[in-house]
Design a protein around this motif. Structure first.
Motif, short mmCIF file in Angstrom:
data_model
loop_
_atom_site.label_atom_id
_atom_site.label_comp_id
_atom_site.label_asym_id
_atom_site.label_seq_id
_atom_site.Cartn_x
_atom_site.Cartn_y
_atom_site.Cartn_z
N PRO A 15 1.22 7.08 -2.89
CA PRO A 15 0.05 7.18 -2.02
C PRO A 15 -0.80 5.92 -2.10
O PRO A 15 -0.81 5.23 -3.11
N GLU A 19 -6.20 7.21 -1.30
CA GLU A 19 -5.96 8.64 -1.52
C GLU A 19 -6.25 8.98 -2.97
O GLU A 19 -5.91 8.24 -3.88
N LYS A 38 -0.33 12.14 3.16
CA LYS A 38 -0.94 12.50 4.44
C LYS A 38 0.06 12.19 5.55
O LYS A 38 0.63 11.12 5.59
N ASP A 39 0.28 13.18 6.40
CA ASP A 39 1.25 13.04 7.50
C ASP A 39 0.62 13.67 8.73
O ASP A 39 0.64 14.89 8.88
N GLN A 42 -1.66 16.84 8.35
CA GLN A 42 -1.17 17.71 7.28
C GLN A 42 -0.82 16.87 6.05
O GLN A 42 -1.00 15.67 6.04
N TYR A 43 -0.28 17.55 5.02
CA TYR A 43 0.11 16.89 3.79
C TYR A 43 1.55 17.24 3.46
O TYR A 43 1.95 18.39 3.49
N ASN A 70 -3.43 21.95 4.22
CA ASN A 70 -4.52 21.39 3.41
C ASN A 70 -3.99 20.89 2.07
O ASN A 70 -2.95 21.31 1.59
N ARG A 71 -4.74 19.98 1.48
CA ARG A 71 -4.34 19.28 0.26
C ARG A 71 -4.15 20.22 -0.94
O ARG A 71 -3.17 20.10 -1.67
N CYS A 74 -1.01 22.12 -0.65
CA CYS A 74 0.11 21.21 -0.85
C CYS A 74 0.35 20.96 -2.34
O CYS A 74 1.48 20.97 -2.80
#
Length: 95
Positions: A15, A19, A38-39, A42-43, A70-71, A74
């Motif tokens: 990352p 991030e 992060k995509d 989304q994650y 959400n993070r 994930c």
């Protein structure tokens, strides 16, 4: 997002410094550092798995196709999947 952009994201590596990095946890002698990627909005499930220290340290970049909204979710899924992979493969995870 185009196909090439998606592939670039998969192989972009660790990352970015912008991030937030997560704390490393220890599991059965392995160290897992969740690294959600992060995509779009989304994650992607991703982590760095290491074992050993110094010249003996082995590293595996764990990236899956799963996307979470959400993070926190994930990170939870990442830990579950990395632990399962370690249970199934052990040291074979490093090739």
């Amino acid at each position: 997002m185009g196909i090439l952009s998606g592939l670039k994201g998969l192989f972009a590596g660790a990352p970015s410094a912008a991030e937030k990095t997560e704390d490393t946890i220890e599991y059965q002698g392995f160290h897992i550092q969740p690294a959600p990627m992060k995509d779009g909005g989304q994650y992607r499930v991703a982590a760095i798995i290491t074992k050993g220290e110094g010249e003996e340290q082995k590293t595996h970049q764990f990236i899956r196709s799963d996307l979470m909204p959400n993070r926190d979710e994930c990170i939870e899924i990442t830990l579950r999947k990395t632990k399962l992979t370690i249970d199934q493969l052990g040291d074979k995870i490093f090739g």
